[in-house]
Design an enzyme around this catalytic site. Sequence first.
Site, PDB file in Angstrom:
ATOM      1  N   TYR A   1      21.702 -32.232  -3.049  1.00  0.00           N
ATOM      2  CA  TYR A   1      21.614 -31.655  -1.692  1.00  0.00           C
ATOM      3  C   TYR A   1      22.574 -32.363  -0.743  1.00  0.00           C
ATOM      4  O   TYR A   1      22.659 -33.595  -0.734  1.00  0.00           O
ATOM      5  CB  TYR A   1      20.200 -31.814  -1.143  1.00  0.00           C
ATOM      6  CG  TYR A   1      19.189 -30.840  -1.676  1.00  0.00           C
ATOM      7  CD1 TYR A   1      19.364 -29.461  -1.532  1.00  0.00           C
ATOM      8  CD2 TYR A   1      18.038 -31.300  -2.302  1.00  0.00           C
ATOM      9  CE1 TYR A   1      18.403 -28.573  -2.006  1.00  0.00           C
ATOM     10  CE2 TYR A   1      17.080 -30.411  -2.777  1.00  0.00           C
ATOM     11  CZ  TYR A   1      17.270 -29.052  -2.628  1.00  0.00           C
ATOM     12  OH  TYR A   1      16.319 -28.185  -3.094  1.00  0.00           O
TER      13      TYR A   1
ATOM     14  N   LYS B   1      -8.097 -52.558  -2.211  1.00  0.00           N
ATOM     15  CA  LYS B   1      -8.044 -51.423  -1.278  1.00  0.00           C
ATOM     16  C   LYS B   1      -6.935 -50.457  -1.687  1.00  0.00           C
ATOM     17  O   LYS B   1      -6.059 -50.812  -2.502  1.00  0.00           O
ATOM     18  CB  LYS B   1      -7.799 -51.941   0.146  1.00  0.00           C
ATOM     19  CG  LYS B   1      -6.459 -52.670   0.320  1.00  0.00           C
ATOM     20  CD  LYS B   1      -6.383 -53.381   1.674  1.00  0.00           C
ATOM     21  CE  LYS B   1      -5.055 -54.114   1.823  1.00  0.00           C
ATOM     22  NZ  LYS B   1      -5.029 -54.954   3.054  1.00  0.00           N
TER      23      LYS B   1
HETATM   24  C1  PLP Z   1      -4.599 -56.214   2.683  1.00  0.00           C
HETATM   25  C2  PLP Z   1      -5.306 -57.437   3.101  1.00  0.00           C
HETATM   26  C3  PLP Z   1      -5.335 -58.552   2.241  1.00  0.00           C
HETATM   27  C4  PLP Z   1      -4.492 -58.658   0.987  1.00  0.00           C
HETATM   28  O1  PLP Z   1      -3.158 -58.898   1.379  1.00  0.00           O
HETATM   29  P1  PLP Z   1      -1.994 -59.118   0.293  1.00  0.00           P
HETATM   30  O2  PLP Z   1      -0.817 -59.482   1.122  1.00  0.00           O
HETATM   31  O3  PLP Z   1      -1.828 -57.811  -0.410  1.00  0.00           O
HETATM   32  O4  PLP Z   1      -2.427 -60.190  -0.623  1.00  0.00           O
HETATM   33  C5  PLP Z   1      -6.152 -59.617   2.610  1.00  0.00           C
HETATM   34  N1  PLP Z   1      -6.847 -59.593   3.764  1.00  0.00           N
HETATM   35  C6  PLP Z   1      -6.810 -58.560   4.625  1.00  0.00           C
HETATM   36  C7  PLP Z   1      -7.586 -58.609   5.888  1.00  0.00           C
HETATM   37  C8  PLP Z   1      -6.020 -57.459   4.321  1.00  0.00           C
HETATM   38  O5  PLP Z   1      -5.959 -56.432   5.187  1.00  0.00           O
END
Ligand code: PLP
Length: 371
Positions: A261, A41
Amino acid sequence: MSPASERAGAVLSVDLAAIRANWRILQNQRVTPGHTAAVVKADAYGLGAARVAPALLAEGCRRFFVATLDEALAIRPLLSGADLAVLAGPFPGGEAEFLANDIIPVLNSPEQVFAWAAFAHKRSQRLPAFLHVDTGMTRLGLTQSQAEELAADRNTLASIDLKLVMTHLACADEPSHALNRRQVQRFQAARALFPGIAGSMAASSGVFLGPDWHAEWNRPGYALYGGNPLSGQPNPMRQVVRLQGKIIQVRDVDAGEPVGYGATHVCAAPTRLAVVAAGYADGLFRALGNRGCGTVGGQRVPLVGRVSMDLTIFDVGAVPVDLVRPGGVVELIGPGNDIDAVGAAAGTIGYEVLTSLSARYHRDYLEGAGS
Ligand SMILES: *Cc1c(COP(=O)(O)O)cnc(C)c1O
């Protein structure tokens, strides 16, 4: 270097061979048979799903998760022969696009379950779906009583080809947290309602909690990309990301000179500064001002003053002169300053470091031998 990487202010190297090696490390954590899916994702946590997902497919990964339908549509053509699931599930009316594109919805609520079942019923088909049950995260997923109602609802289930029952751990990065064990027990109770259906519980940190948290499918993301799934312990994963910021200008400054800055840093002694072509517009958090660091030739150099939109300043006074010249680099992420360290310095987590990596970086993908 290619001309594009010569022009760029900063170069992000993504080691695809290391991502593949990390998938194997995660798969080898299993003591019982089962599979390791990949969570890609948010554009594979900012690293480029179009490159990362096919590399994992080539390594043998056969199930992928993204957050949204758009993310799935972007990589579906690259993943033939593999399952691709959307964690958010369909929004109302979005069911047809899942089916038309061979994308599996994760059904997170009774409403999503009923909508998917009704859609399937109208087509006189049983349609594949994953079911998300909530066991303590209190985010997405059916409660235990909602799962019980569904299990008793033969009509609805008759339209759904249930492929997976999944849940998500809230505290997997804290192995001693009592919720971890409670979620295993609640998940067992939920799974018992759907006998014979494969399960999935562990993300990256959950994989390392041990076999009790391993269902038929684990689904890590962060650890694939080199993030440490074991907070406070040595990182078992291979480093994937290296970010090199180009030095635009090197300047020698006197004691008492203000920097950047707001003049929030004042040089205590005469020193040398390197001005680097990356800033908060590139995802270098402004919170790193006077707190972060880079490395030059393996030596840590403090980030001084505020991070600007396109520029960041490092005190390189302790580094040999010949290592610091215009066109040279300060390593912003790499060995000795990995994504977890950068996240900690910015008061956040490495996940956010990755997903903030900007499109302005030139990206080099390292395939490694045999890939
Ligand atoms: C993002 C997510 C994962 C992966 O999690 P990591 O900690 O990056 O391994 C797995 N399951 C769900 C439902 C998620 O939202």
